[in-house]
Design an enzyme around this catalytic site. Structure first.
Site: not given
Ligand code: GLP
Length: 248
Positions: A66, A135, A137, A142
């Site tokens: 990313d 979280n 990801h 996400e």
């Protein structure tokens, strides 16, 4: 999924590095997916040590997971910078073999398409290194990301933006979007190696391993992969149910 717990993050990372080196050893598919973040740093440090002792990765292509949208490649907070300084240079990779999504391109959507096309053209990577967000990801997929998602521009969640705030203390706005490999792109790797350490990752690790396969925890999609291994320190593993010990 297989789980390997080692007494420290450094030892877990070193073990993951030896696995990555083994998976690249025969040179038949020299494509490595690389993650950024603090979690894989011990893995890269051990790979660099192996390179210094004779491991030759000069034929390997590195494909990043990313990149932020709009952050120039020369910015030390960009993933271009991270990949160059923590991976490409210490591992002796050919700069022409290092592929990071061009998040600062005028058209980041087209940049995402180019990254996806490059990964498809090689048939996916041999091994994908992953971290995990608090979280759940993976990359910047996400919660809510679909299992069939491919490389694309995404909006970062408020949690992720807040977690990244610590790097942007000079007034530069925290990026709100990123280009990320999709979940399907990540799952197209032949082998997945995820490293996590610290209690801040314990809940996400537990949900990834023991929870349902759900977009609420994108790392849970790893349950659908034929060869995914988690390399953890005791804190990241602290919420897991009983594990079968793996010998050192
Ligand atoms: C970012 C990256 C992820 C990484 C995560 C965790 O969100 N896009 O690929 O796994 O951070 O980072 P760290 O390892 O620093 O906790």
């Amino acid at each position: 999924m297989k789980v390997i717990v080692r007494p420290t993050a450094a030892e877990a990372g070193a073990e993951a590095a030896r696995r990555v080196a083994g998976l690249l050893a025969d040179g038949t598919h020299p494509h490595l997916g690389v993650a950024t973040g603090d979690s894989p740093l011990p893995l890269y440090a051990e790979l660099a040590r192996l390179v210094a002792s004779g491991l030759d990765l000069s034929a390997v292509h590195a494909h990043a997971l990313d990149e932020y949208v709009g952050l120039p490649a020369a910015d030390p907070r960009s993933y271009h910078w991270f990949v160059r300084h923590h991976i490409a240079v210490p591992l002796g990779l050919d700069p022409a073999h290092v592929h990071v999504p061009e998040g600062a391109a005028p058209d980041p959507h087209a940049a995402a398409d180019r990254h996806e096309a490059r990964l498809r053209a090689v048939g996916g990577v041999q091994v994908q290194i992953l971290g995990i967000g608090g979280n759940g990801h993976i990359g910047f997929n996400e919660p809510g990301s679909a299992i069939g998602s491919t490389t694309r521009v995404v909006d970062l969640t408020a949690d992720t933006i807040a977690a990244n705030q610590r790097f942007f203390t000079d007034g530069t706005p925290v990026p709100r979007q990123a280009v990320t490999q999709g979940v399907a792109t990540i799952l197209s790797a032949r082998h997945l190696v995820l490293v996590a350490s610290g209690e801040g990752k314990a809940r996400a690790v537990r949900d990834a391993l023991h929870g349902p396969v759900t977009p609420d925890c994108p790392a849970s999609y790893l349950q659908t992969h034929p060869d995914a291994t988690l390399y953890l320190d005791p804190a990241a593993a602290s919420l897991l149910e009983a594990l079968v010990p793996v010998p050192a």
